[in-house]
Design an enzyme around this catalytic site. Structure first.
Site: not given
Ligand code: CTP
Ligand code: MN
Ligand code: MN
Ligand code: MN
Length: 396
Positions: A204, A206, A320
């Site tokens: 995703d 963020d 997000d």
């Molecule tokens: N996070 C959070 N609360 C959530 C979801 C995520 O605090 N409900 C935080 C996670 O701890 C992480 C960050 O948001 O530090 C990013 O989460 P995520 O997008 O799931 O992971 P990524 O590290 O960005 O990996 P990816 O590349 O797969 O998106």
């Molecule tokens: Mn992410």
């Molecule tokens: Mn995320």
């Protein structure tokens, strides 16, 4: 003759937040195996086992070169009996029988396919499997009631299971930035999550949004979402209101590790036009350079044969959005940059070693009974008695 440099034992500190973990991983075969077992444990709601495998994988990610023998692992932290058995199996036989049989198991394959639907967690998938639903076709045929998120997740299944490239993330960033400054001039947007850590792909994108004047960020999210919706950029969105300021017990101890910022989980419609509009056209590829990482699974993807994937002029991307007041910005930035294990280890370090409580909102010192202010990530690491670790070295 024994090559001493080959058998010399590795040494790493025990908390992931004490280590520098870049994306350069010299032990991908071992860490992929342990990560798969972690994932399988998490999908089976065995979180303790999941964390144990994640910690073991993270230790191996931090090693400066490939593991050549078991003796090098002596004295390393977080390597339990089970993880060591998996590593030994791979070093001696080239593969772990447990990992291979997990990968082949119907239950693991079904859990992967079903939780691959946005909005479907381990518990829902488990319930469906017990009802005889193992793949998307069976889900569509036997039709349990899907909530709005799951309907959108199923509709955009193919797109959402394609890795998101950095150029896609940048293209979306430009749209969101434009939206942010048009609904609240002076507001700032920062790329967080995996892309801030330098990853080239993600599941995703963020973003963290704030305004330099405390309080000006209030009400920003609904306006931002309306703007994006009116321009046709959102295929799905669910906004959660800020519950932090409203709580009576003050900011010290949120009920869970979940933070309480105003945030929006969305599915973004990224069109070819937006992609072309980015400042980095040379990095664009027609359908994305990567092939989907389905873990070697044979997914039932062709739900609608009349709309072949990859031929429509847009793709769906999970996005997000998080809004933070400027007073909490450093904590939000640190908390949302990840990796998930790095964050978990930071909180464990704070609690166990410093008697402090760290969240994405604040840092509380239990001994001094007071909040420790910070306006940068560097200050937070200093409060915690840790050497600063830049985002690109938080890939634990
Ligand atoms: N996070 C959070 N609360 C959530 C979801 C995520 O605090 N409900 C935080 C996670 O701890 C992480 C960050 O948001 O530090 C990013 O989460 P995520 O997008 O799931 O992971 P990524 O590290 O960005 O990996 P990816 O590349 O797969 O998106
Ligand atoms: Mn992410
Ligand atoms: Mn995320
Ligand atoms: Mn190296």
């Amino acid at each position: 003759l024994v090559n001493l440099s080959e058998v010399a034992a590795f040494s790493v500190p025990s908390y992931a937040c004490q280590r520098r973990t870049t994306l350069e991983n010299h032990n991908t075969v071992l860490t992929d195996a342990l990560s798969l077992l972690a994932e399988n444990a998490e999908l089976s709601e065995e979180d303790g086992r999941g964390v144990a495998f994640r910690r073991a994988a993270a230790v191996l990610k931090a090693l400066p070169k490939p593991v050549a023998s078991m003796t090098q692992l002596r004295g390393l932290p977080c390597l339990g009996e089970h993880s060591l058995r998996v590593i030994k199996d791979i070093l001696e036989n080239g593969a772990s029988s447990e990992v291979e049989s997990t990968k082949q198991s119907e239950r693991y394959k079904a859990l992967k396919v079903l939780t691959g639907i946005f909005g479907v967690g381990a518990r829902t998938a488990d319930r469906w499997i017990r009802d005889g639903i193992h793949n998307l076709r069976q889900l569509q045929d036997s039709g349990p009631t899907l909530n709005r998120a799951q309907q959108a997740g199923l509709e955009h299944y193919d797109d959402l299971n394609q890795p998101v490239s950095k150029s896609d993330a940048d293209a979306i960033g430009e749209v969101v930035e434009k939206a942010v400054v048009s609904v609240l001039p002076g507001a700032h947007m920062t790329l967080i999550g995996g892309f801030r850590r330098g990853k080239l792909t993600g599941h995703d994108v963020d973003f963290l949004i704030t305004h330099p004047e405390e309080g000006r960020e209030v009400g920003l999210m609904p306006k931002l979402v309306s703007w994006l919706e009116s321009q046709g950029f959102l295929l799905y969105q669910k906004t959660t209101r800020n519950s932090y300021l409203e709580s009576k017990d003050g900011p010290a101890r949120p009920a869970s590790n979940m933070d309480r910022f105003e945030r929006c989980f969305s599915i973004f419609k990224l069109t070819k036009e937006e992609k072309r509009g980015t400042k980095h056209p040379e990095t664009l590829t027609e359908n994305g350079a990567q092939t989907p990482d389905n873990g070697g699974l044979d997914l039932d993807l062709d739900l609608d044969q009349t709309k072949p994937a990859g031929h429509k002029p847009w793709r769906a991307v999970r996005v997000d959005l998080v809004v933070s007041p400027i007073s909490q910005f450093a904590f939000a930035l640190l908390g949302w940059t990840g990796s998930k294990l790095f964050e978990r280890e930071l909180r464990r370090w704070a609690g166990h070693e410093k008697s402090m409580s760290l969240s994405s909102h604040a840092l509380y010192d239990n001994r001094q009974s007071k909040y420790l202010r910070a306006t940068s990530e560097e200050e937070i690491f200093a409060h915690l008695g840790l050497e600063f670790v830049p985002p690109s070295e938080r890939n634990a």
